[in-house]
Design an enzyme around this catalytic site. Structure first.
Site: not given
Ligand code: ADP
Length: 400
Positions: A7, A86, A175, A235, A382
């Site tokens: 990842n 990923r 996501h 964010r 994940e």
């Protein structure tokens, strides 16, 4: 089958070597602060080896080599049958994971224009894995792929057609790997009931909601980039775009400065002026800090507002599934986000909500018996999803 899941982020590579049949994690770790001062390399495995080194990591290729050197060293020599990478941006090319060949690599590079911080590092690590083990297949798993089913009425931005087409602007979302895992686990929990309308709430440092109907994504809160939607750790989430032009016209800031500010200095960090980490904010608000209390309320209220938008987008909701760092662990945020929705049939069981423990990897049901909508905590994984995708794509190739 052992799959090495990689990842790659803008300044990190996380990795896990997973036996897909037993689901055992044989080794895992990360390289952090790549191309920054003083990087970190961490390696742990089932034999109990723990290595932690501080060293300069000049680029992703170098960091990937360190990982491979450790995993495939003479003393450990783990076998690997596939790599699962990923890739954040799959754009208009990829609606599922794919076996990587030269054409796929070229498309990942082409799409890097839309996600430069992620696709370039992923491409570098793909090249490194293909160099170290040329005969081991590599699969790319895209974060955006799950959202390619969102209808144009929800994925289009209402800008002039020529601009949309020229800059390939649309809601790509993110996501997707986590939302798909949550949808599959939730479906299993309800014994395969296909028609479920699921609101998946991935609430972590990065955060997004996804409306999932009949197993497919029909809307999501992240947009052209992961900046849109919920208030997050650093964010700002959705703001009036006119704020950007107003501040730029009335300050010395450049567009790049403001982009950095919206991505790295806003959200919980900006509002609290203290931390981007929800745990820090929570403990400080317990001590009576008003800014931290306000930051936590704004973060939770933005979840509530967007739940409304996602639920209406799919015309109802059977299940709300909370996942990720905050979604799995913060009873307070879950409570604040769902507070006042009782008349809409969304009712938490306070006691169950306060006593969630999903460290065993199992789903917790935290709904009140009168709640029409079932409320779950679904621990996301994940890496496992990526390892299973890798195996599935390879099986499709060979017809197994
Ligand atoms: P990301 O993968 O986007 O970096 P995570 O899903 O790991 O983020 O979530 C990180 C967030 O989860 C942090 O804000 C952290 O404070 C929060 N978190 C983790 N554990 C807990 C906990 N026990 N209680 C409250 N918040 C928690």
């Amino acid at each position: 089958m052992n799959v090495l899941v990689l990842n790659s982020g803008s300044s990190s590579i996380k990795y896990q070597l997973i036996n897909v049949e037993t689901r055992e994690v044989l080794a895992k770790g990360l390289c952090e602060r790549i191309a920054l001062k003083e990087g970190t390399f961490i390696y742990k495995d089932v034999q109990g080896t723990l290595i932690e080194k501080k060293l300069e990591l000049p680029n992703h290729d170098f960091a990937a080599q360190l990982i491979f050197d450790e995993l495939f060293s003479e003393d450990k020599n783990f076998s690997v049958e596939a790599f699962g990478h990923r890739v954040v941006m799959g754009g208009w090319y990829f609606d599922d994971a794919v076996l990587i060949d030269d054409d796929v690599k070229a498309k990942i590079l082409e799409l890097a224009e839309l996600a430069p911080l992620h696709n370039y590092p992923a491409h570098a690590v793909i090249e490194a894995s293909m160099k170290i083990h040329p005969d081991v297949p590599s699969v790319a798993i895209f974060d955006t792929a799950f959202h390619t089913t969102i209808p144009a009425k929800s994925s289009d931005y209402a800008l002039p057609r020529d601009i949309i087409e020229k800059y390939k602007i649309k809601r790509y979302g993110a996501h997707g790997i986590s939302h798909r895992y949550v949808a599959e686990m939730t479906k299993k929990f309800f014994e395969g009931y296909e028609q479920l309308k699921i609101l998946s709430a991935h609430i972590g440092n990065g955060a997004s909601l996804c409306a999932i109907s009949h197993g497919v994504s029909v809307n999501t809160t992240m947009g052209f980039t992961p900046l849109e939607g919920l208030v997050m750790g650093t964010r700002c989430g959705t703001i009036d775009p006119a704020i950007v032009t107003y501040v730029l016209e009335n300050s010395d800031m450049t567009a790049h400065d403001f982009f950095e500010l919206m991505n790295k200095k806003s959200g919980l960090l900006g509002l609290s002026n203290y931390s981007s980490d929800l745990r820090d904010i929570y403990f400080k608000s317990l001590e009576g800090d008003a800014q931290c209390r306000h930051a936590m309320e704004a973060y939770s209220d933005s979840i509530k507002q967007h739940i409304g938008s996602m639920v209406f987008s799919m015309g109802g909701c059977d299940v709300i599934a909370f996942t990720a760092g905050v979604g799995e662990n913060s009873a307070q945020v879950r409570e604040l986000a769902l507070e006042g929705l009782e008349d809409l049939g969304i009712i938490l069981n306070q006691d169950k909500n306060d006593n969630v423990d999903v460290s065993d990897g199992l789903i917790a049901d935290i709904s009140h018996f009168k709640s029409r909508v079932r409320i779950l905590v679904v621990p996301t994984n994940e890496e496992l999803m990526m390892a299973m995708d890798t195996k599935r794509i390879l099986a499709e190739q060979t017809g197994d």
